[in-house]
Scaffold this motif. Structure first.
Motif, PDB file in Angstrom:
ATOM      1  N   VAL A 231       0.832  -1.202   0.000  1.00  0.00           N
ATOM      2  CA  VAL A 231       0.000   0.000   0.000  1.00  0.00           C
ATOM      3  C   VAL A 231       0.866   1.252   0.000  1.00  0.00           C
ATOM      4  O   VAL A 231       0.604   2.220  -0.738  1.00  0.00           O
ATOM      5  CB  VAL A 231      -0.954  -0.003   1.214  1.00  0.00           C
ATOM      6  CG1 VAL A 231      -1.602   1.370   1.397  1.00  0.00           C
ATOM      7  CG2 VAL A 231      -2.026  -1.075   1.043  1.00  0.00           C
ATOM      8  N   ALA A 232       1.922   1.246   0.830  1.00  0.00           N
ATOM      9  CA  ALA A 232       2.799   2.417   0.900  1.00  0.00           C
ATOM     10  C   ALA A 232       3.445   2.700  -0.450  1.00  0.00           C
ATOM     11  O   ALA A 232       3.543   3.855  -0.883  1.00  0.00           O
ATOM     12  CB  ALA A 232       3.865   2.201   1.977  1.00  0.00           C
ATOM     13  N   ARG A 233       3.884   1.647  -1.146  1.00  0.00           N
ATOM     14  CA  ARG A 233       4.519   1.841  -2.448  1.00  0.00           C
ATOM     15  C   ARG A 233       3.512   2.332  -3.484  1.00  0.00           C
ATOM     16  O   ARG A 233       3.823   3.190  -4.304  1.00  0.00           O
ATOM     17  CB  ARG A 233       5.177   0.542  -2.905  1.00  0.00           C
ATOM     18  CG  ARG A 233       6.496   0.251  -2.184  1.00  0.00           C
ATOM     19  CD  ARG A 233       7.206  -0.963  -2.755  1.00  0.00           C
ATOM     20  NE  ARG A 233       6.621  -2.210  -2.280  1.00  0.00           N
ATOM     21  CZ  ARG A 233       5.953  -3.077  -3.034  1.00  0.00           C
ATOM     22  NH1 ARG A 233       5.772  -2.827  -4.319  1.00  0.00           N
ATOM     23  NH2 ARG A 233       5.465  -4.177  -2.524  1.00  0.00           N
ATOM     24  N   GLN A 234       2.290   1.778  -3.431  1.00  0.00           N
ATOM     25  CA  GLN A 234       1.295   2.200  -4.420  1.00  0.00           C
ATOM     26  C   GLN A 234       0.707   3.576  -4.105  1.00  0.00           C
ATOM     27  O   GLN A 234       0.164   4.227  -4.993  1.00  0.00           O
ATOM     28  CB  GLN A 234       0.192   1.155  -4.532  1.00  0.00           C
ATOM     29  CG  GLN A 234       0.668  -0.137  -5.183  1.00  0.00           C
ATOM     30  CD  GLN A 234      -0.449  -0.896  -5.866  1.00  0.00           C
ATOM     31  OE1 GLN A 234      -1.376  -0.319  -6.424  1.00  0.00           O
ATOM     32  NE2 GLN A 234      -0.354  -2.219  -5.832  1.00  0.00           N
ATOM     33  N   ARG A 235       0.837   4.014  -2.862  1.00  0.00           N
ATOM     34  CA  ARG A 235       0.398   5.376  -2.566  1.00  0.00           C
ATOM     35  C   ARG A 235       1.265   6.378  -3.328  1.00  0.00           C
ATOM     36  O   ARG A 235       0.800   7.444  -3.736  1.00  0.00           O
ATOM     37  CB  ARG A 235       0.441   5.646  -1.062  1.00  0.00           C
ATOM     38  CG  ARG A 235      -0.271   6.939  -0.678  1.00  0.00           C
ATOM     39  CD  ARG A 235      -0.345   7.105   0.829  1.00  0.00           C
ATOM     40  NE  ARG A 235      -1.309   6.229   1.469  1.00  0.00           N
ATOM     41  CZ  ARG A 235      -2.615   6.469   1.536  1.00  0.00           C
ATOM     42  NH1 ARG A 235      -3.114   7.569   0.963  1.00  0.00           N
ATOM     43  NH2 ARG A 235      -3.417   5.643   2.160  1.00  0.00           N
ATOM     44  N   VAL A 236       2.519   6.045  -3.546  1.00  0.00           N
ATOM     45  CA  VAL A 236       3.426   6.890  -4.321  1.00  0.00           C
ATOM     46  C   VAL A 236       3.181   6.701  -5.816  1.00  0.00           C
ATOM     47  O   VAL A 236       3.175   7.651  -6.600  1.00  0.00           O
ATOM     48  CB  VAL A 236       4.894   6.570  -3.972  1.00  0.00           C
ATOM     49  CG1 VAL A 236       5.838   7.379  -4.849  1.00  0.00           C
ATOM     50  CG2 VAL A 236       5.158   6.847  -2.495  1.00  0.00           C
ATOM     51  N   ASP A 237       2.957   5.438  -6.212  1.00  0.00           N
ATOM     52  CA  ASP A 237       2.788   5.115  -7.629  1.00  0.00           C
ATOM     53  C   ASP A 237       1.657   4.092  -7.754  1.00  0.00           C
ATOM     54  O   ASP A 237       1.908   2.889  -7.816  1.00  0.00           O
ATOM     55  CB  ASP A 237       4.089   4.558  -8.202  1.00  0.00           C
ATOM     56  CG  ASP A 237       3.990   4.253  -9.689  1.00  0.00           C
ATOM     57  OD1 ASP A 237       3.075   4.787 -10.352  1.00  0.00           O
ATOM     58  OD2 ASP A 237       4.842   3.469 -10.182  1.00  0.00           O
TER      59      ASP A 237
END
Length: 436
Positions: A231-237
């Motif tokens: 989730v943290a990574r997809q919040r950026v991308d």
């Protein structure tokens, strides 16, 4: 290696442990000496082959709501009747599913490690379910049907190749039952292919109840940590799947905890349960040649009816999400105190003659039940992925039996490695012979 070989303590064990710990923190008792569940409390999680233990039917006939005493004066109630279970699952006001408060101050397991629709009350539950529901409508799911069919063709090729290399025998659980729902859920969530190999090892252990309290206490789910990171990574991308779409739609209005909880619920509810149904459904259909023939050669209506009967008969989710009584009450002849846990036996409810009709302990592919089964639960916490599970079963089972009309179990059913103690019932391996 089968994903079922991994053992990671999960949230179900942690909420039980936390409840017990609240009673014993000041008693100076060694947690490592405490059994996770007393013997009677294990009965709803155990089976003889695909059947619930006979005590479930005996309890349902004698008292459809039975007190189960856990250590240190902690009380749980097991509901086994269909009408009573439906009433419990329907109620919005008498019970709470929220367990986050139980983890405050209990080491590394905190309220941030808990989430998902199953452990959340309205109004937060209402808001989160509204976010995710559109993805699971029949109209949206229809786009997945050709993708699932193509995937089934590929895994059946894999099954045949594995059998060719092993004297005609292959593990259907490993080559078919697990990859179909796993890959479908990963596609739906939008997990990177590099992530999937890691994620594949974290699926089923959360439902295993065989370890003691010491193994559960203080553990943080590796699966949840993985999803927090995704989730943290997809919040950026944001990616192309459900996680990315929710982030694009909701932005900062949804927290990483709540989104990881939603993703966790989609994965665990849509992977392990469907994998179990594919494998166990195959076992049941092999008991009588007429069963397999009906699925292989019957109409769409025949297949739909068989799938519903398999869902009723197998009820792989053995116990519904726990409910906590909000107040003292008289319930089905029992005095329930505020804070007591109500556990609904879905296997017991689905085998209730009042709902299933004649001979409810048997599988009948022509059964027309008097009322709907509760394999997916009921009420506001009913499984949101129910239609996806139905779609996968309606595709996989006919394609499997048409491709391999002479498929047979390689070992007697009594020798299969069924799970011995699990909230989600299943089989570890399913060796089959594709042709005589």
């Amino acid at each position: 290696m089968s994903t079922l070989q991994v053992r990671v303590p999960g949230v179900v064990k942690r909420w039980t442990t936390a409840l017990v710990v609240r009673r014993i923190r000041k008693k100076g008792i060694d947690l490592s000496t405490i059994s996770f569940l007393p013997e009677e409390t294990k009965i709803p999680l155990q089976r003889n082959s695909t059947d619930p233990l006979p005590q479930i039917a005996q309890w349902r006939d004698a008292e459809p709501m039975r007190r189960l005493d856990l250590p240190f004066d902690f009380t749980a109630w097991l509901v086994t009747g269909h009408e009573q279970t439906r009433q419990i699952l329907t109620s919005r006001d008498e019970y709470s599913n929220d367990i986050r408060h139980l983890f405050t101050g209990h080491g590394p397991a905190t309220s941030d490690d808990i989430g998902g629709l199953g452990f959340t009350d309205p109004p937060l539950h209402t808001r989160l379910r509204k976010i995710i529901t559109p993805e699971f409508t029949m109209r949206r799911l229809a786009r997945l049907e050709p993708l699932i069919e193509a995937r089934v063709e590929r895994v059946l090729d894999d099954l045949e190749e594995a059998a060719a290399a092993n004297d005609g025998v292959a593990d259907l659980a490993h080559h078919v039952a697990f990859p179909i729902p796993f890959q479908t859920i990963c596609d739906l969530l939008g997990l990177d292919y590099d992530d999937r190999e890691t994620f594949a090892g974290l699926g089923s252990a959360r439902f295993d109840a065989t370890n003691g309290a010491a193994a559960a206490f203080g553990a943080v789910s590796a699966q949840r940590e993985f999803l927090f990171d995704a989730v943290a990574r997809q919040r950026v991308d944001p990616g192309p799947g459900l996680i990315g779409q929710i982030l694009r739609d909701e932005g900062e209005a949804i927290s990483d905890v709540d989104l990881a909880g939603l993703a966790d619920g989609v994965f665990t509810g849509g992977f392990e349960t469907t994998a179990g149904m594919i494998a166990l459904g195959t076992i049941v259909l092999q008991r009588d040649p007429s069963y397999a023939k009906l699925v292989r050669e019957g109409s769409r209506e025949d297949v739909d009816r068989v799938v519903e009967e398999l869902l009723r008969y197998l009820a792989v989710v053995q116990v519904a999400f726990p409910r906590f009584a909000k107040r003292d009450m008289e319930l089905f002849g029992a005095h329930v105190k505020a804070g007591d846990v109500i556990l609904a036996s879905l296997t017991g409810a689905n085998r209730d003659p009042a709902a299933a009709g004649d001979d409810p302990e048997s599988f009948d592919p022509y059964r027309v039940p008097t009322t709907g089964h509760l394999a997916f639960g009921h009420g506001i916490h009913r499984c949101i992925g129910a239609e996806l599970a139905r779609m996968e079963l309606r595709i996989v089972l006919p394609m499997l039996l048409r491709r391999f009309p002479e498929l047979a179990l390689e070992v007697p059913e009594s020798e299969l490695s069924f799970r011995q103690l699990s909230f989600v019932f299943g089989v570890e391996e399913l060796p089959v012979r594709l042709r005589p």
